[in-house]
Design a protein around this motif. Structure first.
Motif, PDB file in Angstrom:
ATOM      1  N   ILE A  79       0.881  -1.164   0.000  1.00  0.00           N
ATOM      2  CA  ILE A  79       0.000   0.000   0.000  1.00  0.00           C
ATOM      3  C   ILE A  79       0.918   1.213   0.000  1.00  0.00           C
ATOM      4  O   ILE A  79       1.645   1.445   0.971  1.00  0.00           O
ATOM      5  CB  ILE A  79      -0.919   0.028   1.231  1.00  0.00           C
ATOM      6  N   ALA A  80       0.934   1.977  -1.096  1.00  0.00           N
ATOM      7  CA  ALA A  80       1.969   2.993  -1.209  1.00  0.00           C
ATOM      8  C   ALA A  80       1.601   4.099  -2.186  1.00  0.00           C
ATOM      9  O   ALA A  80       0.695   3.960  -3.008  1.00  0.00           O
ATOM     10  CB  ALA A  80       3.289   2.345  -1.654  1.00  0.00           C
ATOM     11  N   TYR A  81       2.362   5.192  -2.054  1.00  0.00           N
ATOM     12  CA  TYR A  81       2.362   6.275  -3.038  1.00  0.00           C
ATOM     13  C   TYR A  81       3.584   6.072  -3.919  1.00  0.00           C
ATOM     14  O   TYR A  81       4.716   6.135  -3.450  1.00  0.00           O
ATOM     15  CB  TYR A  81       2.428   7.631  -2.327  1.00  0.00           C
ATOM     16  N   HIS A  82       3.345   5.804  -5.202  1.00  0.00           N
ATOM     17  CA  HIS A  82       4.432   5.597  -6.157  1.00  0.00           C
ATOM     18  C   HIS A  82       4.317   6.670  -7.237  1.00  0.00           C
ATOM     19  O   HIS A  82       3.405   6.622  -8.064  1.00  0.00           O
ATOM     20  CB  HIS A  82       4.334   4.218  -6.827  1.00  0.00           C
TER      21      HIS A  82
ATOM     22  N   THR B 294      -0.190  25.465  -3.255  1.00  0.00           N
ATOM     23  CA  THR B 294      -0.833  24.239  -3.730  1.00  0.00           C
ATOM     24  C   THR B 294       0.217  23.220  -4.179  1.00  0.00           C
ATOM     25  O   THR B 294       1.190  23.578  -4.843  1.00  0.00           O
ATOM     26  CB  THR B 294      -1.776  24.549  -4.908  1.00  0.00           C
ATOM     27  N   THR B 295      -0.008  21.972  -3.813  1.00  0.00           N
ATOM     28  CA  THR B 295       0.854  20.881  -4.264  1.00  0.00           C
ATOM     29  C   THR B 295       0.013  19.846  -5.005  1.00  0.00           C
ATOM     30  O   THR B 295      -1.217  19.836  -4.893  1.00  0.00           O
ATOM     31  CB  THR B 295       1.566  20.193  -3.082  1.00  0.00           C
ATOM     32  N   ARG B 296       0.677  18.977  -5.737  1.00  0.00           N
ATOM     33  CA  ARG B 296      -0.030  17.914  -6.444  1.00  0.00           C
ATOM     34  C   ARG B 296      -0.653  16.952  -5.432  1.00  0.00           C
ATOM     35  O   ARG B 296      -0.128  16.756  -4.332  1.00  0.00           O
ATOM     36  CB  ARG B 296       0.918  17.148  -7.361  1.00  0.00           C
ATOM     37  N   PRO B 297      -1.785  16.324  -5.780  1.00  0.00           N
ATOM     38  CA  PRO B 297      -2.417  15.375  -4.859  1.00  0.00           C
ATOM     39  C   PRO B 297      -1.576  14.122  -4.663  1.00  0.00           C
ATOM     40  O   PRO B 297      -0.684  13.827  -5.468  1.00  0.00           O
ATOM     41  CB  PRO B 297      -3.755  15.050  -5.544  1.00  0.00           C
ATOM     42  N   ILE B 298      -1.882  13.407  -3.598  1.00  0.00           N
ATOM     43  CA  ILE B 298      -1.188  12.157  -3.274  1.00  0.00           C
ATOM     44  C   ILE B 298      -2.158  11.013  -3.524  1.00  0.00           C
ATOM     45  O   ILE B 298      -3.181  10.893  -2.832  1.00  0.00           O
ATOM     46  CB  ILE B 298      -0.734  12.154  -1.804  1.00  0.00           C
ATOM     47  N   ASP B 299      -1.863  10.191  -4.497  1.00  0.00           N
ATOM     48  CA  ASP B 299      -2.719   9.051  -4.828  1.00  0.00           C
ATOM     49  C   ASP B 299      -2.083   7.772  -4.288  1.00  0.00           C
ATOM     50  O   ASP B 299      -1.018   7.357  -4.750  1.00  0.00           O
ATOM     51  CB  ASP B 299      -2.925   8.948  -6.339  1.00  0.00           C
TER      52      ASP B 299
ATOM     53  N   VAL C 274       6.519  19.286  -2.025  1.00  0.00           N
ATOM     54  CA  VAL C 274       6.655  20.605  -1.411  1.00  0.00           C
ATOM     55  C   VAL C 274       7.765  21.389  -2.094  1.00  0.00           C
ATOM     56  O   VAL C 274       7.610  22.563  -2.432  1.00  0.00           O
ATOM     57  CB  VAL C 274       6.936  20.474   0.104  1.00  0.00           C
ATOM     58  N   ASP C 275       8.898  20.726  -2.307  1.00  0.00           N
ATOM     59  CA  ASP C 275      10.039  21.406  -2.920  1.00  0.00           C
ATOM     60  C   ASP C 275       9.701  21.912  -4.314  1.00  0.00           C
ATOM     61  O   ASP C 275      10.111  23.018  -4.699  1.00  0.00           O
ATOM     62  CB  ASP C 275      11.235  20.461  -2.981  1.00  0.00           C
ATOM     63  N   SER C 276       8.953  21.125  -5.083  1.00  0.00           N
ATOM     64  CA  SER C 276       8.580  21.546  -6.444  1.00  0.00           C
ATOM     65  C   SER C 276       7.678  22.775  -6.408  1.00  0.00           C
ATOM     66  O   SER C 276       7.859  23.707  -7.210  1.00  0.00           O
ATOM     67  CB  SER C 276       7.876  20.399  -7.167  1.00  0.00           C
TER      68      SER C 276
ATOM     69  N   LEU D 106      13.764   7.835   0.403  1.00  0.00           N
ATOM     70  CA  LEU D 106      13.138   8.503  -0.738  1.00  0.00           C
ATOM     71  C   LEU D 106      12.195   9.590  -0.246  1.00  0.00           C
ATOM     72  O   LEU D 106      11.223   9.316   0.451  1.00  0.00           O
ATOM     73  CB  LEU D 106      12.381   7.486  -1.598  1.00  0.00           C
ATOM     74  N   ASN D 107      12.458  10.827  -0.645  1.00  0.00           N
ATOM     75  CA  ASN D 107      11.701  11.968  -0.151  1.00  0.00           C
ATOM     76  C   ASN D 107      10.530  12.285  -1.081  1.00  0.00           C
ATOM     77  O   ASN D 107      10.446  13.373  -1.651  1.00  0.00           O
ATOM     78  CB  ASN D 107      12.638  13.175  -0.019  1.00  0.00           C
ATOM     79  N   TYR D 108       9.620  11.295  -1.253  1.00  0.00           N
ATOM     80  CA  TYR D 108       8.514  11.469  -2.190  1.00  0.00           C
ATOM     81  C   TYR D 108       7.611  12.644  -1.820  1.00  0.00           C
ATOM     82  O   TYR D 108       7.280  13.478  -2.662  1.00  0.00           O
ATOM     83  CB  TYR D 108       7.673  10.198  -2.248  1.00  0.00           C
TER      84      TYR D 108
END
Length: 313
Positions: free
Chosen positions: A155-158, A273-278, A215-217, A208-210
């Motif tokens: 179960i992960a964010y990839h 605003t940041t991209r969503p986390i799926d 945030v950095d972007s 891995l700083n996913y």
């Protein structure tokens, strides 16, 4: 070899070899994944070439690549594999009350906080003789661990989902940040520049700083850069540090809410605003039709807390 003999060799194992050979583009790597000797894998490739009257894999400067014929066959071969596995698994039925399965899951402490209290309760009620194990596998190794049956489910964010795994969307989250409840900078609120100047804790599971990269972007688009003071692989430790310092931590909203019940921290919206986390479920093809694994995946979905933005699968 006669044509009849070649045709008789198209059993499940041979089809799985075809899939692995084409996917790996290497006889030696395919042999390793299939648990075969290299000579045995070469013999299977020779039979397949004879069966389909095509070299299937050809050598180039970049290594072995599939022919057009192999690429055309691959979707049909994978469909046949699924159907044959379904026939084999169809004879089995999973009765949760009497089953004695050991379900092995790997996931971050973010998803453990979110899912495990409810999931453990469901399993104890519906499948009391089954075991639920959380296995600490680095995210870089999850594909191999699923292929070798070391684990059953991830179960992960990839950001870049592994192409060799089955995938089903689970939930969508978004980033917020937490600070200690009496943090002096939070009384009037902070803008993006002020946020970037705050000392930050960064969570990087498996190195891995996913989440931090999102945030950095977003900050980089405004010409800003965070000041990282501490890096940790775990959200629990990070929240504990935040609650005893002036550092802040960006993290998924659902994790932040769960941690705010355990530590004296406040949950605050990011000033950008940041991209969503799926978040998704990942599993190997061999477990796709297995009744016990079907039950497990359905049960994980049932364990989502109320109010979670569930992704359609």
């Amino acid at each position: 070899m006669s044509n009849a003999g070649a045709r008789s060799s198209l059993d499940l194992h041979t089809l799985e070899c075809f899939d692995t050979l084409v996917r790996e583009g290497s006889v030696s790597r395919a042999a390793d994944r299939m648990g075969m000797s290299q000579s045995s894998a070469s013999e299977v490739l020779a039979r397949l070439r004879d069966r389909f009257s095509d070299p299937l894999l050809v050598r180039t400067r970049e290594g072995m690549v599939p022919t057009r014929r192999a690429q055309d066959l691959l979707p049909r071969v994978r469909t046949a594999i699924e159907q044959l596995r379904g026939l084999q698994d169809g004879a089995d039925r999973f009765d949760p009350l009497s089953a004695q399965e050991q379900f092995r899951i790997t996931t971050s402490d973010y998803m453990q906080l979110l899912l495990m209290p409810r999931l453990a309760g469901i399993v104890r009620t519906q499948a009391p003789r089954c075991t639920l194990d959380i296995v600490p596998i680095p995210i870089q190794r999850t594909e191999l661990a699923l292929e070798t049956a070391e684990i059953d489910l991830t179960i992960a964010y990839h950001p870049q989902p592994p192409a060799g795994l089955r995938r089903s969307p689970l939930l969508r989250d978004r980033l917020v940040f937490i600070a200690r409840r009496d943090h002096p900078e939070m009384e009037k609120g902070v803008d993006a520049a002020q946020f970037a100047n705050l000392p930050q804790v960064s969570v990087a599971p498996s190195g891995l700083n996913y989440f931090g990269s999102l945030v950095d972007s977003a900050l980089a688009a405004q010409g800003l850069q965070r000041r990282i003071a501490f890096t940790s692989p775990q959200f629990m430790l990070s929240a504990h540090l935040v609650s005893h310092s002036d550092m802040v931590l960006s993290l998924p909203r659902l994790a932040a809410i769960a941690l705010a019940e355990l530590f004296p921290v406040q949950v605050i919206e990011l000033p950008f605003t940041t991209r969503p986390i799926d978040i998704a479920l990942y599993w190997h093809e061999r477990a796709h039709h297995a009744p016990a694994h079907l039950w497990l995946r359905d049960t994980v979905r049932a364990a989502l807390p109320p109010g979670t933005e569930v992704m359609v699968h």
